[in-house]
Design a protein around this motif. Structure first.
Motif, short mmCIF file in Angstrom:
data_model
loop_
_atom_site.label_atom_id
_atom_site.label_comp_id
_atom_site.label_asym_id
_atom_site.label_seq_id
_atom_site.Cartn_x
_atom_site.Cartn_y
_atom_site.Cartn_z
N CYS A 133 5.36 9.78 2.01
CA CYS A 133 5.66 10.33 0.67
C CYS A 133 6.60 11.51 0.77
N GLY A 151 6.02 4.79 -2.11
CA GLY A 151 4.68 5.35 -2.28
C GLY A 151 3.81 4.90 -1.12
N SER A 152 2.92 5.77 -0.68
CA SER A 152 2.06 5.39 0.44
C SER A 152 0.69 6.04 0.29
N THR A 183 2.07 1.13 2.48
CA THR A 183 3.30 1.66 1.85
C THR A 183 3.85 0.56 0.96
N LYS A 215 -1.62 2.76 -7.16
CA LYS A 215 -1.52 4.21 -6.91
C LYS A 215 -0.16 4.57 -6.33
N CYS A 216 0.41 3.67 -5.53
CA CYS A 216 1.75 3.94 -4.97
C CYS A 216 2.76 4.07 -6.11
N LYS A 217 2.59 3.26 -7.17
CA LYS A 217 3.51 3.37 -8.32
C LYS A 217 3.43 4.78 -8.90
N LEU A 219 2.50 7.51 -7.35
CA LEU A 219 3.05 8.49 -6.40
C LEU A 219 4.57 8.52 -6.47
N VAL A 220 5.17 7.35 -6.69
CA VAL A 220 6.63 7.27 -6.83
C VAL A 220 7.07 7.94 -8.14
N GLN A 223 7.25 11.53 -7.66
CA GLN A 223 8.45 11.92 -6.90
C GLN A 223 9.66 11.94 -7.83
#
Ligand code: CDP
Length: 237
Positions: A133, A151-152, A183, A215-217, A219-220, A223
């Motif tokens: 991330c 996202g990871s 990831t 959840k990765c979505k 986290l992106v 960012q």
């Protein structure tokens, strides 16, 4: 399997991750850098390049190379880690480089290398994901031409409870835990990192994977917000 309902030690819901924060431009000498904190895990990524790849026989006239060096600092864990690189550091360097290579238009950088250094000053599990991330954001900060951000997060199980973002305490669950660092690149719908430590049924694996991808979505998105805030700031200067 019927049993006592498992509660997470820090009271989080199964799909709840620890508190996160991103910070841009933390290493002034780097071409791009970022810090990512998730609970008590902290990763700093510094990007140098694109620059000429040495030795020259490694150069590819058709595309560049994304190279990573991961380091768990000696004081980052409760039992001092010896400072020399370990097999784990080498493995995670490769895992992080592989996870991020698909984010970058490497064909735009023939014969060049983009170096990504990931330092972990504080570890409470999930450091490879935190490093990814941080590095995703640092690559964007360096102005590298990117297809998208990454996202990871780790998914897994403590006993029969499927959870996200295991802490070290949860990874060391007495009756066994399963850790699946993932990831995910949401635009390309690509999983570029997936490892599995422990046992899990296929049905639970699918559930954990789905939770992690969602959840990765998020986290992106975070960012992207951090990058947008930076641009907004520079417009006003
Ligand atoms: O950090 P990550 O979950 O990606 O990788 P791991 O190899 O599963 O390590 C899990 C955790 O074990 C790390 O985040 C550290 O908190 C801890 N660890 C440690 O205490 N000493 C080491 N030499 C390596 C890891």
């Amino acid at each position: 399997m019927a049993g006592k309902k498992i509660k997470r030690p820090d009271g989080r819901k199964p799909d709840e991750i620890r508190e996160i924060s991103y910070e841009l431009g933390v290493i002034k000498n780097a071409d791009g850098s970022a810090k990512f904190k998730i609970g008590n895990t902290e990763a700093i990524a510094a990007v140098y390049g694109p620059r000429e790849l040495h030795p020259r026989f490694l150069q590819d006239p058709n595309k560049g190379m994304l190279r990573c060096k991961y380091n768990l600092m000696s004081f980052s864990v409760s039992e001092r880690k010896r400072p020399a690189p370990t097999r784990r550091d080498t493995e995670l360097s490769l895992v992080i480089a592989n996870a991020l290579s698909q984010c970058v238009f490497l064909e735009k950088y023939p014969k060049l290398v983009i170096d990504v250094f990931v330092e972990v000053p504080q570890a409470d599990a999930g450091t490879r994901c935190a490093g990814i991330c941080a590095a995703s954001l640092a690559l964007a900060d360096a102005g590298i031409e990117m297809k998208e951000l990454a996202g990871s997060i780790s998914a897994g199980a403590i006993g029969d409870l499927i959870v996200l973002d295991l802490t070290k305490e949860e990874e060391d669950w007495p009756k066994g835990a399963t850790d699946i660092p993932i990831t995910y690149l949401p635009r390309q719908k690509l999983i570029t990192g997936l490892q599995l430590d422990g046992d899990i049924s296929f049905a639970d694996f699918k559930k954990a994977l789905k939770m992690a991808m969602e959840k990765c979505k998020d986290l992106v998105k975070k960012q992207e917000e951090v990058l947008k805030a930076r641009y907004k700031g520079s417009d006003e200067e």
